[in-house]
Motif scaffolding. Sequence first.
Motif, PDB file in Angstrom:
ATOM      1  N   UNK A  39       0.838  -1.188   0.000  1.00 26.06           N
ATOM      2  CA  UNK A  39       0.000   0.000   0.000  1.00 26.06           C
ATOM      3  C   UNK A  39       0.874   1.240   0.000  1.00 26.06           C
ATOM      4  N   UNK A  40       0.250   2.340  -0.425  1.00 27.97           N
ATOM      5  CA  UNK A  40       0.905   3.647  -0.363  1.00 27.97           C
ATOM      6  C   UNK A  40       0.137   4.503   0.645  1.00 27.97           C
ATOM      7  N   UNK A  41       0.863   5.044   1.616  1.00 23.97           N
ATOM      8  CA  UNK A  41       0.265   5.881   2.657  1.00 23.97           C
ATOM      9  C   UNK A  41       0.636   7.326   2.417  1.00 23.97           C
ATOM     10  N   UNK A  42      -0.384   8.163   2.409  1.00 21.43           N
ATOM     11  CA  UNK A  42      -0.150   9.607   2.278  1.00 21.43           C
ATOM     12  C   UNK A  42      -0.581  10.278   3.569  1.00 21.43           C
ATOM     13  N   UNK A  43       0.378  10.900   4.269  1.00 22.67           N
ATOM     14  CA  UNK A  43       0.075  11.627   5.504  1.00 22.67           C
ATOM     15  C   UNK A  43      -0.372  13.033   5.114  1.00 22.67           C
ATOM     16  N   UNK A  44      -1.630  13.334   5.425  1.00 24.36           N
ATOM     17  CA  UNK A  44      -2.217  14.611   5.013  1.00 24.36           C
ATOM     18  C   UNK A  44      -2.578  15.428   6.249  1.00 24.36           C
ATOM     19  N   UNK A  45      -2.617  16.761   6.091  1.00 22.38           N
ATOM     20  CA  UNK A  45      -2.960  17.645   7.203  1.00 22.38           C
ATOM     21  C   UNK A  45      -3.592  18.913   6.667  1.00 22.38           C
ATOM     22  N   UNK A  46      -4.304  19.591   7.558  1.00 26.21           N
ATOM     23  CA  UNK A  46      -4.825  20.925   7.259  1.00 26.21           C
ATOM     24  C   UNK A  46      -4.927  21.692   8.572  1.00 26.21           C
ATOM     25  N   UNK A  47      -4.948  23.003   8.497  1.00 25.37           N
ATOM     26  CA  UNK A  47      -4.940  23.849   9.694  1.00 25.37           C
ATOM     27  C   UNK A  47      -6.169  23.579  10.549  1.00 25.37           C
ATOM     28  N   UNK A  48      -5.953  23.563  11.872  1.00 21.53           N
ATOM     29  CA  UNK A  48      -7.031  23.283  12.811  1.00 21.53           C
ATOM     30  C   UNK A  48      -8.134  24.325  12.659  1.00 21.53           C
ATOM     31  N   UNK A  49      -9.392  23.864  12.665  1.00 24.23           N
ATOM     32  CA  UNK A  49     -10.540  24.768  12.646  1.00 24.23           C
ATOM     33  C   UNK A  49     -10.880  25.316  11.281  1.00 24.23           C
ATOM     34  N   UNK A  50     -10.249  24.864  10.218  1.00 23.18           N
ATOM     35  CA  UNK A  50     -10.545  25.379   8.878  1.00 23.18           C
ATOM     36  C   UNK A  50     -11.128  24.266   8.016  1.00 23.18           C
ATOM     37  N   UNK A  51     -11.630  24.665   6.857  1.00 27.42           N
ATOM     38  CA  UNK A  51     -12.134  23.715   5.858  1.00 27.42           C
ATOM     39  C   UNK A  51     -11.235  23.725   4.626  1.00 27.42           C
ATOM     40  N   UNK A  52      -9.989  24.082   4.868  1.00 27.28           N
ATOM     41  CA  UNK A  52      -9.040  24.103   3.763  1.00 27.28           C
ATOM     42  C   UNK A  52      -8.835  22.700   3.195  1.00 27.28           C
ATOM     43  N   UNK A  53      -8.248  22.687   2.009  1.00 32.96           N
ATOM     44  CA  UNK A  53      -7.937  21.405   1.395  1.00 32.96           C
ATOM     45  C   UNK A  53      -6.813  20.721   2.160  1.00 32.96           C
ATOM     46  N   UNK A  54      -6.881  19.413   2.158  1.00 35.12           N
ATOM     47  CA  UNK A  54      -5.832  18.636   2.792  1.00 35.12           C
ATOM     48  C   UNK A  54      -4.598  18.632   1.896  1.00 35.12           C
ATOM     49  N   UNK A  55      -3.437  18.710   2.554  1.00 33.81           N
ATOM     50  CA  UNK A  55      -2.173  18.680   1.811  1.00 33.81           C
ATOM     51  C   UNK A  55      -1.313  17.540   2.333  1.00 33.81           C
ATOM     52  N   UNK A  56      -0.574  16.933   1.426  1.00 40.31           N
ATOM     53  CA  UNK A  56       0.282  15.800   1.785  1.00 40.31           C
ATOM     54  C   UNK A  56       1.662  16.308   2.189  1.00 40.31           C
ATOM     55  N   UNK A  57       2.165  15.870   3.382  1.00 39.02           N
ATOM     56  CA  UNK A  57       3.468  16.330   3.798  1.00 39.02           C
ATOM     57  C   UNK A  57       4.506  15.205   3.825  1.00 39.02           C
ATOM     58  N   UNK A  58       4.023  13.946   3.712  1.00 38.22           N
ATOM     59  CA  UNK A  58       4.968  12.852   3.548  1.00 38.22           C
ATOM     60  C   UNK A  58       4.214  11.627   3.045  1.00 38.22           C
TER      61      UNK A  58
END
Length: 810
Positions: A745-764
């Motif tokens: 499998x391929x794992x993408x660790x994604x995050x977005x700023x707390x409390x927002x509805x921004x798009x998720x971004x992959x950081x690793x």
Amino acid sequence: MKPTWKIGIIVAAVPLIIIAVILWGSYKEARFDLVSLPDNGVVLNNEQETLQFQKGNTLYRSWNSDQLIAKNDKEDTRNQIMKSAILYLDKEALMFTENVPVIDTNGVSSKLKGNKVYESKGSTYQYNKSEINEKSVVKLANRQYFLNADATLYLGGEKIKEVSKPLLLIDKTGSVTIYENKKKSRYLGHMTLKINDDTVLDASSEIYTIGDRKIDLASFGGTDNEKLVVKEDEQKDKKEAEKKKEEEKQKELAEKEAEKNNETKEANGSNESNDANDNKVASKDNESENDSNKTSGEKSSGLNATKKYGDDLNVGKGSTEAGTNNTSGNKNSGSKGNTNGTATQEDLDKIDDYEAVLRKLDELNEKLERNIPVLRIGYISPNVTSTKVSYSYADPNNTLIGVTKISAVDEKTGKTVNTQYVSAVDTEALLTDLSPNGKYHLEFTYQYDLGTDKGIQEVKIQSDSFTTQSVSAIYQMQSVTSTTMKLNVALDAQIDNVKRARVKVTKANGDSFYMNASANLINGNGELINVTGLDPSTAYHFQIVIDMKNGETIELNSSENYYTMQATVLKSLKASQSADKVLQVQYDWSSADYTLNQATIELKDENDQTKVDYQVVNQEKGNIRLVPVTKDESLNMEAKLVLETTNNETKESKTFEYPVKQDIQYNKNATLTINLTPFQTEENNTKQAEESSTKQAEEVDSNTVAGQETKNTNSITTKVEDVLAPQNATYDMTFSMQRKTGETYQLAFERRAVGTEDNWSTWTTQKIATDENGQIKHTETISKLAKESFDYRIAVYDANGILQLYVYQE
């Protein structure tokens, strides 16, 4: 038992065994060379009428060599076709029922394979290495040919029309039926087909001429047409014998007449001699002209029929019945026809052939000062309810007077069904009020005056017999909905004198109604009929009914049963979670009235009825795969299929909604946890703290909201260890998942700023495989600042990069 008894029993049993075998074969309906027809099309049946067949019908040969087409095996739907026939498939392809020869323009023949599809390739037809080249002729059977070319049709030297790749069916009476473009035409007359100046097919003589080369088509595969295989010298000898016999008969009659008039000739001596000399000169002057007219007339008439005429042939018979009551009042006039050059009934009653009649009139005219007009028939073209006839007069001395009466006589009843009166300048006539597939002949009656004491005389000539065409209806379904049908209807022959045409629509239960058809149907162009108000999932069949002006009604063949489609219906709908944790919604929806534009799914949490978002992985007709976007590790959901459609007729939009009956149990079998790294203290190395602080500052990017608190100590969910943790503390982000052993499998660790509805971004990202227990476990270390600034999730992709799952932090 005596031996003689045994022999007797055996002999008696043989015919019984033969009869039993025949009955068994008929009962078992033994079938050979079975072919499932690859497409819809038409073919001529054994009565040379148009027969439609459908894709999937069975073509086969019976135990007694009949060629049959059956629609199905459940009921008797067999139709017998010509033993050697062409099946015209809708995709401009041909199929032959037997192996038949094809003759090219060099006179070389090769075999075509039966029950194989010859596809159209430009101007040729091909099956593997077997080919029908342009201008080649396929011989199906005796006097049955297919010409692979476009040609101009001539009858008796007169241009009739253009034809394309015609099928020619020539009978022994001289009639030729042409079948092309699903239309039939029938002609009585000498037919030629001119492809170009150098290439001409003489259909009546079965001779194909290409430049200086003549190909006798009848010689390929043999023929039963005796007329065509008689040698030229035999024909010549026969004609000379007939001519000699006729001359001897005329000579004998002349001698008898001379004896009766001997005394009159002696009394008038010199005057008669002078008159006789004048008559001889006139006769010689007319002889060459008559010969010319005879030659041209025979070429143009072309009626090579062999049918015998009836006893009522009345050629040359005067209007006064052999001179008993003529217009001049002389009772005895005409009784000595040869004295004045006219024929007696005794002479003409013995002539029973149309060509012989013409020869006899020409011979009589050779002895006349002024000629009897000779009517020559160019051709007869029977239609379904009418016939056209082309004719001309050889009248060099203008002795024809009045009009010509042309009558159509029904040979079954002997009644005259239609009469036309035409002038001397007319060359064509149309006789109407005939019946389909009826046997008729034409009678021509005209008058002439030779300027003698005989006054006005009458000639009656009877044509060869001919048969009017049968007519069949062709039905082709264009489109079907649950309540409508669009049907293209056409006739394979043109019908005249029609009062109205209707299409009878009959329901499976017997109910019916009529729809009016336009003149296009009758004219042979076909018409598109739009039938509305039908019931869904119901069988209907159609029949063309034609009302004639003479009061007759013609009911043509019916179509097969056509079924309306089901009304808009959802046959099946189910939703489930697949092994790869993707939610799959499958449905089977059909509609004859609406076109599907878009299919979507609505998901709800069963507990609080809140909407559950999802991301579509892939979508095709009847199948939608999606990944729910939910933080819960397991969830019971409700699903609903939403279809956006457009009405085919009105073009209005309509939305159909179908709830999934069962709840969907969704389980991820995966977790994402973020916990304080063990053994964190204030006495951590200062350098490590500085490095960690720098790393945290780099991790906080533009997604961080200005003025946002980095520590929420008032939150009731804040763990005690998080509050007590030093500022330079680190956290372990751990992902675990249970799957099959050996999968990657391929794992993408994604995050977005707390409390927002921004798009998720992959950081690793990480590529990882399950261990021997099917377990995946992976840990990433983040700073306290990063933990407090972002929300995290893991996107799980398979080895091909297709999304399977979203796992959110607990």
